[in-house]
Design an enzyme around this catalytic site. Structure first.
Site, PDB file in Angstrom:
ATOM      1  N   CYS A 113       0.810  -1.227   0.000  1.00 54.62           N
ATOM      2  CA  CYS A 113       0.000   0.000   0.000  1.00 54.62           C
ATOM      3  C   CYS A 113       0.843   1.278   0.000  1.00 54.62           C
ATOM      4  CB  CYS A 113      -0.969   0.004   1.178  1.00 54.62           C
ATOM      5  SG  CYS A 113      -2.068  -1.414   1.180  1.00 54.62           S
ATOM      6  N   HIS A 246      -3.185   7.361   2.466  1.00 56.68           N
ATOM      7  CA  HIS A 246      -3.601   6.048   1.950  1.00 56.68           C
ATOM      8  C   HIS A 246      -5.014   5.775   2.453  1.00 56.68           C
ATOM      9  CE1 HIS A 246      -3.948   1.916   1.042  1.00 56.68           C
ATOM     10  NE2 HIS A 246      -3.697   1.471   2.264  1.00 56.68           N
ATOM     11  N   ASN A 276     -10.139   0.094  -0.047  1.00 54.22           N
ATOM     12  CA  ASN A 276      -8.676   0.135  -0.037  1.00 54.22           C
ATOM     13  C   ASN A 276      -8.168  -0.460  -1.358  1.00 54.22           C
ATOM     14  OD1 ASN A 276      -5.951  -0.264   0.382  1.00 54.22           O
ATOM     15  ND2 ASN A 276      -6.175  -1.083   2.449  1.00 54.22           N
TER      16      ASN A 276
HETATM   17  O1  UT7 Z   1      -3.764  -1.086   3.564  1.00 54.97           O
HETATM   18  C1  UT7 Z   1      -2.856  -1.475   4.548  1.00 54.97           C
HETATM   19  C2  UT7 Z   1      -3.269  -1.065   5.836  1.00 54.97           C
HETATM   20  N1  UT7 Z   1      -4.487  -1.759   6.282  1.00 54.97           N
HETATM   21  C3  UT7 Z   1      -5.159  -1.203   7.248  1.00 54.97           C
HETATM   22  O2  UT7 Z   1      -4.807  -0.120   7.642  1.00 54.97           O
HETATM   23  C4  UT7 Z   1      -6.308  -1.931   7.905  1.00 54.97           C
HETATM   24  C5  UT7 Z   1      -6.167  -1.750   9.393  1.00 54.97           C
HETATM   25  N2  UT7 Z   1      -7.187  -2.404  10.199  1.00 54.97           N
HETATM   26  C6  UT7 Z   1      -8.465  -2.029  10.166  1.00 54.97           C
HETATM   27  O3  UT7 Z   1      -8.860  -1.196   9.375  1.00 54.97           O
HETATM   28  C7  UT7 Z   1      -9.409  -2.634  11.178  1.00 54.97           C
HETATM   29  O4  UT7 Z   1      -8.670  -3.322  12.155  1.00 54.97           O
HETATM   30  C8  UT7 Z   1     -10.484  -3.588  10.564  1.00 54.97           C
HETATM   31  C9  UT7 Z   1     -11.474  -2.785   9.729  1.00 54.97           C
HETATM   32  C10 UT7 Z   1      -9.795  -4.613   9.662  1.00 54.97           C
HETATM   33  C11 UT7 Z   1     -11.246  -4.317  11.631  1.00 54.97           C
HETATM   34  O5  UT7 Z   1     -11.858  -3.364  12.510  1.00 54.97           O
HETATM   35  P1  UT7 Z   1     -11.778  -3.523  14.092  1.00 54.97           P
HETATM   36  O6  UT7 Z   1     -12.572  -2.456  14.678  1.00 54.97           O
HETATM   37  O7  UT7 Z   1     -10.304  -3.614  14.420  1.00 54.97           O
HETATM   38  O8  UT7 Z   1     -12.536  -4.886  14.326  1.00 54.97           O
HETATM   39  P2  UT7 Z   1     -11.988  -6.241  14.971  1.00 54.97           P
HETATM   40  O9  UT7 Z   1     -11.011  -6.892  14.043  1.00 54.97           O
HETATM   41  O10 UT7 Z   1     -11.550  -5.961  16.382  1.00 54.97           O
HETATM   42  O11 UT7 Z   1     -13.286  -7.106  15.008  1.00 54.97           O
HETATM   43  C12 UT7 Z   1     -14.413  -6.737  15.825  1.00 54.97           C
HETATM   44  C13 UT7 Z   1     -15.492  -7.761  15.609  1.00 54.97           C
HETATM   45  C14 UT7 Z   1     -15.018  -9.202  15.755  1.00 54.97           C
HETATM   46  O12 UT7 Z   1     -16.051  -9.933  16.379  1.00 54.97           O
HETATM   47  P3  UT7 Z   1     -15.981 -10.262  17.965  1.00 54.97           P
HETATM   48  O13 UT7 Z   1     -14.707 -11.033  18.157  1.00 54.97           O
HETATM   49  O14 UT7 Z   1     -15.948  -8.928  18.650  1.00 54.97           O
HETATM   50  O15 UT7 Z   1     -17.220 -11.048  18.219  1.00 54.97           O
HETATM   51  C15 UT7 Z   1     -14.880  -9.663  14.341  1.00 54.97           C
HETATM   52  O16 UT7 Z   1     -15.065 -11.055  14.193  1.00 54.97           O
HETATM   53  O17 UT7 Z   1     -16.005  -7.634  14.281  1.00 54.97           O
HETATM   54  C16 UT7 Z   1     -16.015  -8.926  13.667  1.00 54.97           C
HETATM   55  N3  UT7 Z   1     -15.853  -8.737  12.242  1.00 54.97           N
HETATM   56  C17 UT7 Z   1     -16.877  -8.470  11.395  1.00 54.97           C
HETATM   57  N4  UT7 Z   1     -18.200  -8.361  11.629  1.00 54.97           N
HETATM   58  C18 UT7 Z   1     -18.968  -8.091  10.584  1.00 54.97           C
HETATM   59  C19 UT7 Z   1     -14.691  -8.721  11.514  1.00 54.97           C
HETATM   60  N5  UT7 Z   1     -14.973  -8.485  10.219  1.00 54.97           N
HETATM   61  C20 UT7 Z   1     -16.307  -8.325  10.126  1.00 54.97           C
HETATM   62  C21 UT7 Z   1     -17.188  -8.032   9.059  1.00 54.97           C
HETATM   63  N6  UT7 Z   1     -18.505  -7.919   9.333  1.00 54.97           N
HETATM   64  N7  UT7 Z   1     -16.761  -7.857   7.792  1.00 54.97           N
END
Ligand code: UT7
Length: 319
Positions: A113, A246, A276
């Site tokens: 990225c 980004h 993204n």
């Molecule tokens: O391009 C290179 C750089 N990339 C990035 O910068 C991405 C960086 N990371 C992020 O943007 C975020 O961490 C994410 C968008 C990927 C995830 O967001 P988050 O607020 O960190 O969520 P999380 O991973 O802590 O997940 C929270 C909950 C989990 O469920 P439980 O364990 O709380 O029950 C996940 O299983 O959300 C769940 N979850 C989803 N739910 C619905 C994860 N993906 C999804 C989804 N839909 N697509």
């Protein structure tokens, strides 16, 4: 003193749009979750026959039209991509052929990225050194090809697209400075770890990410690299007219801007429309803000990116 200046920008998004509602039919997710956690509403997906070089070709033609140059004037092509058409030749060579550019240097840059930041910095160095006069710098991705469409934690985040700029030699800035970083010890937190060997894919070829770790890492290094660019040029945060980050997650963009004290009115965010797009995301956002008239001559524009590797960087431009 010799500088490089951006004299044209262009971008391209494939026709097919995949909305959050479409994704609800594919994996256990919701429009509400995707919008609130990422800011993304839709992404564009290439057709099976569209390769990164095809997206790059469309963006490049737009950038060349805006720059009012023809193929014969390009003496360097750099394509930043994580999703090249084939193992080799490089997507830059394939693009060179499609554009009908004869005998110029052409190569790909792989910094995920941050790829466009790395590519732009590289082209700037060649031009400043007096080696080349006019460069085409492109970020092009077909991430839809390396996503596991049953993994809701990654497939909702990415999309396909391309952005391009034409850089040319000038006696006034231009690109003021570039700042590149990498730390390979974080290679495992964002990776498509599969490899190709003896005609077979070994391991998992799809994007895997420790979302939370990447999120925290991104906010920290993006703030650091913006401060580094400002300090090196004796500028204040208030001297930045436009921040082009980004486009990974609106929460990362807002947090970074807040920590730096940059009002969101000065930040270009386009990820709601295309998600993204990895190496394409910065030139895509740049092109939007140039074409809608936000970016004006004489303004300070700061591009910043972060991605797998881990890599991160910034390019400061006097527009
Ligand atoms: O391009 C290179 C750089 N990339 C990035 O910068 C991405 C960086 N990371 C992020 O943007 C975020 O961490 C994410 C968008 C990927 C995830 O967001 P988050 O607020 O960190 O969520 P999380 O991973 O802590 O997940 C929270 C909950 C989990 O469920 P439980 O364990 O709380 O029950 C996940 O299983 O959300 C769940 N979850 C989803 N739910 C619905 C994860 N993906 C999804 C989804 N839909 N697509």
């Amino acid at each position: 003193m010799m500088y490089s200046r951006v004299i044209g920008t262009g971008s391209y998004l494939p026709e097919k749009i995949l909305t959050n509602l479409d994704l609800e039919q594919m994996v256990d997710t919701s429009d509400e979750w995707i919008r609130s956690r990422t800011g993304i509403a839709q992404r564009h997906i290439a057709t099976d026959s569209q390769m990164a070089s095809d997206l790059a070709l469309n963006a490049s033609r737009e950038a060349m039209k805006a720059a009012k140059i023809d193929a014969g004037e390009i003496d360097l092509i750099i394509v930043a991509t994580t999703t090249p058409d084939v193992i080799f030749p490089s997507t830059a060579c394939i693009l060179q052929d499609k554009l009908g550019v004869k005998d110029c240097a052409a190569f790909d840059v792989q910094a995920v990225c941050s790829g466009f930041i790395y590519a732009l910095a590289t082209a700037d160095m060649f031009i400043r050194a007096g080696k080349y006069r006019t460069a085409l710098v492109v970020g092009a991705e077909v991430y839809s090809r390396i996503l596991d469409w049953s993994d809701r934690s990654t497939c909702v985040l990415f999309g396909d697209g391309a952005g391009a700029v034409v850089l040319t030699r000038s006696d006034r800035p231009g690109i003021i400075s570039s700042h590149l970083h990498a730390d390979g010890s974080y290679k495992g937190i964002l990776t498509a770890p599969g490899s190709f060997s003896h005609g077979k894919i070994q391991g998992n070829p799809f994007v895997m990410m420790e979302g939370n770790t990447v999120f925290k890492f991104a906010i920290k290094v993006l703030e650091d690299v913006v401060r580094e660019a400002l300090a090196e040029n004796n500028l204040e945060v208030s001297d930045i007219d436009w921040l082009i980050p980004h486009q990974a997650n609106i929460r990362i963009i807002i947090s970074t801007a807040k920590k730096l004290g940059i009002p969101m009115e000065k930040v270009v965010a386009t990820l709601d429309k295309h998600g993204n797009t990895s190496a394409a995301s910065i030139p895509l956002a740049l092109d939007v803000a140039v074409r809608d008239g936000r970016i004006q001559s004489g303004q300070h524009v700061l591009l910043e990116g972060v991605g797998g590797g881990f890599t991160w960087g910034a390019v400061l431009i006097s527009w």
